[in-house]
Design an enzyme around this catalytic site. Structure first.
Site, PDB file in Angstrom:
ATOM      1  N   GLY A  35       5.716   2.250  -1.877  1.00 46.95           N
ATOM      2  CA  GLY A  35       7.153   2.006  -1.969  1.00 46.95           C
ATOM      3  C   GLY A  35       7.838   3.084  -2.796  1.00 46.95           C
ATOM      4  O   GLY A  35       8.212   4.141  -2.302  1.00 46.95           O
ATOM      5  N   GLY A  36       7.975   2.827  -4.093  1.00 52.15           N
ATOM      6  CA  GLY A  36       8.763   3.683  -4.979  1.00 52.15           C
ATOM      7  C   GLY A  36       8.430   5.162  -4.910  1.00 52.15           C
ATOM      8  O   GLY A  36       9.323   6.018  -4.839  1.00 52.15           O
ATOM      9  N   ASN A  80       6.925   3.059   2.500  1.00 54.06           N
ATOM     10  CA  ASN A  80       7.718   1.878   2.859  1.00 54.06           C
ATOM     11  C   ASN A  80       8.998   1.988   2.039  1.00 54.06           C
ATOM     12  O   ASN A  80       8.993   1.725   0.841  1.00 54.06           O
ATOM     13  CB  ASN A  80       6.951   0.592   2.510  1.00 54.06           C
ATOM     14  CG  ASN A  80       7.830  -0.635   2.647  1.00 54.06           C
ATOM     15  OD1 ASN A  80       8.837  -0.609   3.354  1.00 54.06           O
ATOM     16  ND2 ASN A  80       7.457  -1.712   1.962  1.00 54.06           N
ATOM     17  N   TRP A  81      10.050   2.407   2.713  1.00 52.88           N
ATOM     18  CA  TRP A  81      11.305   2.655   1.986  1.00 52.88           C
ATOM     19  C   TRP A  81      12.045   1.372   1.638  1.00 52.88           C
ATOM     20  O   TRP A  81      13.065   1.416   0.939  1.00 52.88           O
ATOM     21  CB  TRP A  81      12.216   3.562   2.814  1.00 52.88           C
ATOM     22  CG  TRP A  81      11.822   5.010   2.782  1.00 52.88           C
ATOM     23  CD1 TRP A  81      10.867   5.586   1.988  1.00 52.88           C
ATOM     24  CD2 TRP A  81      12.390   6.071   3.566  1.00 52.88           C
ATOM     25  NE1 TRP A  81      10.799   6.943   2.241  1.00 52.88           N
ATOM     26  CE2 TRP A  81      11.724   7.263   3.197  1.00 52.88           C
ATOM     27  CE3 TRP A  81      13.383   6.134   4.545  1.00 52.88           C
ATOM     28  CZ2 TRP A  81      12.032   8.498   3.773  1.00 52.88           C
ATOM     29  CZ3 TRP A  81      13.686   7.361   5.121  1.00 52.88           C
ATOM     30  CH2 TRP A  81      13.018   8.527   4.737  1.00 52.88           C
ATOM     31  N   GLU A 126      -2.178  -5.398  -0.557  1.00 57.75           N
ATOM     32  CA  GLU A 126      -1.158  -5.185  -1.584  1.00 57.75           C
ATOM     33  C   GLU A 126      -1.135  -6.380  -2.534  1.00 57.75           C
ATOM     34  O   GLU A 126      -0.494  -7.398  -2.241  1.00 57.75           O
ATOM     35  CB  GLU A 126       0.216  -5.031  -0.940  1.00 57.75           C
ATOM     36  CG  GLU A 126       0.301  -3.871   0.029  1.00 57.75           C
ATOM     37  CD  GLU A 126       1.724  -3.358   0.149  1.00 57.75           C
ATOM     38  OE1 GLU A 126       1.926  -2.176  -0.107  1.00 57.75           O
ATOM     39  OE2 GLU A 126       2.624  -4.138   0.475  1.00 57.75           O
TER      40      GLU A 126
HETATM   41  C1  PEP Z   1       5.277  -1.574  -1.131  1.00 59.83           C
HETATM   42  O1  PEP Z   1       6.477  -1.551  -0.951  1.00 59.83           O
HETATM   43  O2  PEP Z   1       4.554  -1.958  -0.216  1.00 59.83           O
HETATM   44  C2  PEP Z   1       4.749  -1.111  -2.416  1.00 59.83           C
HETATM   45  C3  PEP Z   1       3.464  -1.094  -2.587  1.00 59.83           C
HETATM   46  O3  PEP Z   1       5.665  -0.727  -3.381  1.00 59.83           O
HETATM   47  P1  PEP Z   1       5.363   0.141  -4.711  1.00 59.83           P
HETATM   48  O4  PEP Z   1       4.549   1.333  -4.260  1.00 59.83           O
HETATM   49  O5  PEP Z   1       6.709   0.528  -5.224  1.00 59.83           O
HETATM   50  O6  PEP Z   1       4.594  -0.724  -5.636  1.00 59.83           O
END
Ligand code: PEP
Length: 251
Positions: free
Chosen positions: A234-235, A9-10, A167
């Site tokens: 995400g990251g 998920n950018w 999440e």
């Molecule tokens: C997300 O964007 O759904 C996410 C889980 O971000 P991160 O992996 O950066 O915590």
């Protein structure tokens, strides 16, 4: 058997050129992988170019939101059919950032999900509790509410195109990951909730991704949990080498 599903998920990152360069690199690195489903959720402006770059590969491109109407006077909105038109095969709905900052509710999640399904899109429905809710012991109540109301009146057939992303909001972008045991506990609870709603056969087939600071060094342990079927990332999905390591979590 549920096929593991690793999806990036950018968020609001990457220009078209940066995204296409990523896809060119990733498609070479991930060529031939067929036992893991691979997706990238990107910004609207880049979707068509990314879908063209990923065409014919094992990388699917998706949007990060959509509206529930198909056309009309809804300035700034994007219809599910427009995502299809841009080459998307899935859409992420109900991300906690949309719930927190853009007024997303379980009701709008449900409407958007149904509209996306009607266009043949796979839908990743995000659910998860805030820190305060975990601390006051209402995690299951919040997650149950997200699942039940987000998926209200969907059919068993619809559920074949649904992926749930658990999440915990306190773990997103914070570097704090739920422990594998914490993730498994909530994933099992989500599957039980799906069983109550749709029966065991349907619930057993639904992929439940974990999301929240998933990285190459913790993905394997998270994925080893029986009800963790993938990751929404995400990251760590912003760099091709890190994304490659996530997809290759088995090795
Ligand atoms: C997300 O964007 O759904 C996410 C889980 O971000 P991160 O992996 O950066 O915590």
């Amino acid at each position: 058997m549920r096929t593991p599903y690793i999806c990036g998920n950018w968020k609001m990152n990457k220009t078209i050129a940066e995204g296409v360069t990523f896809i060119e690199t990733a498609k070479a690195a991930l060529a031939g992988i067929s036992d893991v489903e691979i997706g990238i959720g990107a910004t609207f402006t880049a979707l068509k170019s990314l879908a063209d770059a990923a065409n014919g590969t094992n990388i699917k491109i998706g949007g990060q939101d959509c509206y529930w109407e198909e056309s009309g006077a809804f300035t700034g909105e994007i219809a599910p059919s427009m995502l299809k038109d841009a080459g998307c095969s899935f859409v992420i709905i109900g991300h906690s950032e949309r719930r927190q900052f853009f007024g997303e509710t379980n009701e709008t999640v449900n409407k958007k999900t149904k509209a996306a399904l009607a266009q043949g899109l796979q839908v990743i429905v995000c659910v998860g509790e805030m820190l305060e809710e975990r601390e006051n012991g209402t995690t299951n109540k919040v997650v149950e509410d997200h699942v039940k109301n987000g998926l209200v009146s969907l059919t068993a057939e619809d559920m074949k195109s649904i992926v749930i992303a658990y999440e915990p909001v306190w773990a997103i972008g914070t570097g704090k990951t739920a422990t594998p045991a914490q993730a498994q506990e909530v994933h099992a609870f989500i599957r039980k909730t799906l069983t109550d709603m749709f029966g065991a056969a349907v619930a057993d087939g639904v992929r439940i991704q974990y999301g929240g600071s998933v990285k190459p060094d913790n993905v394997k342990e998270l994925m080893s949990q029986p009800d963790v079927d993938g990751a929404l990332v995400g990251g760590a999905a912003l760099k091709p080498d890190s994304f490659e390591a996530l997809v290759k979590f088995k090795s």
